[in-house]
Design a protein around this motif. Structure first.
Motif, PDB file in Angstrom:
ATOM      1  N   ARG A 105      94.252  26.827  75.206  1.00  0.00           N
ATOM      2  CA  ARG A 105      93.132  26.982  74.267  1.00  0.00           C
ATOM      3  C   ARG A 105      91.876  27.360  75.041  1.00  0.00           C
ATOM      4  N   VAL A 106      91.049  28.195  74.407  1.00  0.00           N
ATOM      5  CA  VAL A 106      89.738  28.567  74.952  1.00  0.00           C
ATOM      6  C   VAL A 106      88.689  28.266  73.890  1.00  0.00           C
ATOM      7  N   ILE A 107      87.612  27.611  74.291  1.00  0.00           N
ATOM      8  CA  ILE A 107      86.471  27.379  73.414  1.00  0.00           C
ATOM      9  C   ILE A 107      85.296  28.206  73.927  1.00  0.00           C
ATOM     10  N   VAL A 108      84.695  28.981  73.038  1.00  0.00           N
ATOM     11  CA  VAL A 108      83.572  29.850  73.391  1.00  0.00           C
ATOM     12  C   VAL A 108      82.268  29.133  73.043  1.00  0.00           C
ATOM     13  N   SER A 109      81.405  28.951  74.030  1.00  0.00           N
ATOM     14  CA  SER A 109      80.136  28.250  73.770  1.00  0.00           C
ATOM     15  C   SER A 109      79.251  29.040  72.828  1.00  0.00           C
ATOM     16  N   HIS A 110      79.252  30.366  72.959  1.00  0.00           N
ATOM     17  CA  HIS A 110      78.506  31.260  72.074  1.00  0.00           C
ATOM     18  C   HIS A 110      78.854  32.693  72.462  1.00  0.00           C
ATOM     19  N   TYR A 111      78.667  33.609  71.533  1.00  0.00           N
ATOM     20  CA  TYR A 111      79.061  34.996  71.762  1.00  0.00           C
ATOM     21  C   TYR A 111      77.934  35.793  72.406  1.00  0.00           C
ATOM     22  N   HIS A 112      77.636  35.455  73.659  1.00  0.00           N
ATOM     23  CA  HIS A 112      76.800  36.291  74.519  1.00  0.00           C
ATOM     24  C   HIS A 112      77.700  36.863  75.608  1.00  0.00           C
ATOM     25  N   ALA A 113      77.414  38.088  76.036  1.00  0.00           N
ATOM     26  CA  ALA A 113      78.338  38.858  76.866  1.00  0.00           C
ATOM     27  C   ALA A 113      78.793  38.116  78.113  1.00  0.00           C
ATOM     28  N   ASP A 114      77.895  37.394  78.762  1.00  0.00           N
ATOM     29  CA  ASP A 114      78.244  36.760  80.026  1.00  0.00           C
ATOM     30  C   ASP A 114      79.147  35.548  79.854  1.00  0.00           C
ATOM     31  N   HIS A 115      79.430  35.149  78.614  1.00  0.00           N
ATOM     32  CA  HIS A 115      80.242  33.956  78.380  1.00  0.00           C
ATOM     33  C   HIS A 115      81.594  34.242  77.728  1.00  0.00           C
ATOM     34  N   GLU A 128      94.886  30.270  72.481  1.00  0.00           N
ATOM     35  CA  GLU A 128      94.221  30.233  71.182  1.00  0.00           C
ATOM     36  C   GLU A 128      92.717  30.101  71.407  1.00  0.00           C
ATOM     37  N   VAL A 129      91.919  30.885  70.679  1.00  0.00           N
ATOM     38  CA  VAL A 129      90.472  30.907  70.868  1.00  0.00           C
ATOM     39  C   VAL A 129      89.782  30.212  69.707  1.00  0.00           C
ATOM     40  N   TRP A 130      88.889  29.279  70.037  1.00  0.00           N
ATOM     41  CA  TRP A 130      88.029  28.611  69.060  1.00  0.00           C
ATOM     42  C   TRP A 130      86.582  29.028  69.301  1.00  0.00           C
ATOM     43  N   ALA A 131      85.818  29.217  68.232  1.00  0.00           N
ATOM     44  CA  ALA A 131      84.385  29.515  68.352  1.00  0.00           C
ATOM     45  C   ALA A 131      83.697  29.150  67.044  1.00  0.00           C
ATOM     46  N   HIS A 132      82.386  29.033  67.100  1.00  0.00           N
ATOM     47  CA  HIS A 132      81.587  28.748  65.904  1.00  0.00           C
ATOM     48  C   HIS A 132      81.700  29.914  64.927  1.00  0.00           C
ATOM     49  N   GLU A 133      81.805  29.594  63.638  1.00  0.00           N
ATOM     50  CA  GLU A 133      81.973  30.642  62.627  1.00  0.00           C
ATOM     51  C   GLU A 133      80.833  31.648  62.622  1.00  0.00           C
ATOM     52  N   TRP A 171      87.815  29.972  63.573  1.00  0.00           N
ATOM     53  CA  TRP A 171      86.359  29.923  63.445  1.00  0.00           C
ATOM     54  C   TRP A 171      85.971  28.525  62.938  1.00  0.00           C
ATOM     55  N   LEU A 172      85.156  27.824  63.712  1.00  0.00           N
ATOM     56  CA  LEU A 172      84.832  26.434  63.423  1.00  0.00           C
ATOM     57  C   LEU A 172      83.672  26.326  62.442  1.00  0.00           C
ATOM     58  N   SER A 173      83.867  25.519  61.420  1.00  0.00           N
ATOM     59  CA  SER A 173      82.836  25.255  60.411  1.00  0.00           C
ATOM     60  C   SER A 173      82.441  23.789  60.499  1.00  0.00           C
ATOM     61  N   PHE A 174      81.144  23.527  60.539  1.00  0.00           N
ATOM     62  CA  PHE A 174      80.636  22.178  60.726  1.00  0.00           C
ATOM     63  C   PHE A 174      79.834  21.728  59.512  1.00  0.00           C
TER      64      PHE A 174
END
Length: 330
Positions: A105-115, A128-133, A171-174
């Protein structure tokens, strides 16, 4: 990137199908010769990769942010994938030198290019990739395509024509103020919503057994943060929430890991407060930005890495933010 959200919201539905097709990940190219990363131990289950100071360029091959991973009894959880598919491949090689567990699993802190530009290397291995919706908004934007074109030019051959932007599988929903707890391989983890602070899709990851926190770009050690069009008021609230978690060690998005978060958080917090104070006063007195910037004594922060590259833009965007806040207050 909150400033463009409203502008693109009305066309997102029409763009999503095209965007997803465009973003289908291709196998990542092999890392260029000589690109090697070494995992730095953080805690019993956690390691991280420490990027160089400064902006992305040929000198650092785009390796100017941090990423990390958690080794569990049921595979490896990765937090962020650095700024190119080549760096993603180098991360995978480094992880394999630490453990035989597969990356699940990979969690993305935010969708900025360097991350997240390293994601396609992990997707090619089945992670599997998780990220904020809210990351969907960025991936559907012109800004995402413009940034990819810019990085292909600035970071060739590490970012090239085969580099693709990879969406999340989940896509994570909080709910407001909530976290998403989960268990993996005997460890208890929490994904923490901090959206609207540094970017629309900020999340942090806590590893409870290790009393540690991956903070993403909400926390910088030893360097000036990139503020851009972030909401510094929300960001300051997120910093207070971070401290309330009482982590013993924090891995920031940039800079050294911190074993004294209460002390090390001061630079990010004080810098944001300084920007708000100086630019807010200029707005209240109707002083034009150029004059306000020239009159401000920046010496307190001028010696930190990334000051020259980031400070003027940080100040300008804070000036605009303070104008917006003043209008809403009326």
């Amino acid at each position: 990137m909150g400033s463009w959200n409203k502008a693109v919201a009305g066309v997102l539905t029409l763009m999503v199908a095209w965007t997803v097709a465009w973003m289908v990940p291709l196998p990542a190219a092999a890392a260029p010769a000589g690109l090697r990363l070494d995992a730095i131990p953080v805690s019993p289950h956690v390691y991280y990769f420490h990027g160089q100071a400064g902006v992305a360029g040929a000198e650092n091959q785009g390796f100017m942010s941090n990423a990390g991973f958690v080794v569990t009894n049921d595979g490896v959880l990765v937090f962020d994938t650095l700024g190119s598919p080549a760096l993603g491949e180098a991360m995978l090689a480094a992880i394999a030198r630490v453990t035989r567990q597969p990356v699940r699993r990979v969690i993305v802190s935010h969708y900025h290019a360097d991350h997240f530009y390293g994601l396609q290397a992990f997707k090619a291995r089945g992670a599997e990739v998780w990220a904020h919706e809210n990351g969907k908004l960025y991936l559907a934007s012109d800004l995402a395509r413009e940034r990819l074109a810019q990085r292909r030019a600035a970071l060739a051959p590490w970012v090239n024509a085969q580099t693709r932007l990879v969406p999340a599988d989940r896509w994570l929903s909080f709910a407001p103020g909530s976290d998403i707890p989960f268990e993996m391989g005997g460890l208890h983890l929490r994904v923490i919503d901090s959206s609207g602070a540094h970017s629309d899709g900020d999340i942090m990851l806590a590893v409870d057994e290790d009393h540690m926190l991956f903070a993403g770009d909400l926390f910088f050690t030893g360097r000036i943060p990139f503020v851009g069009d972030a909401d510094s008021k929300v960001w300051l609230t997120a910093l207070e929430r971070m401290l309330a978690l009482r982590p013993q060690v924090v891995v920031p998005g940039h800079g050294e890991m911190s074993r004294a978060p209460l002390d090390d958080i001061a630079l990010t917090r004080d810098y944001l407060l300084f920007l708000r104070d100086k630019m807010g006063a200029a707005v209240a007195d109707m002083v034009p930005f150029e004059q306000a910037y020239a009159q401000t004594d920046w010496s307190r922060f001028a010696g930190y890495p990334a000051f020259t590259a980031a400070n003027r833009l940080n100040a300008y965007d804070t000036y605009i933010l303070m104008e917006r806040e003043s209008l809403h207050a009326k």
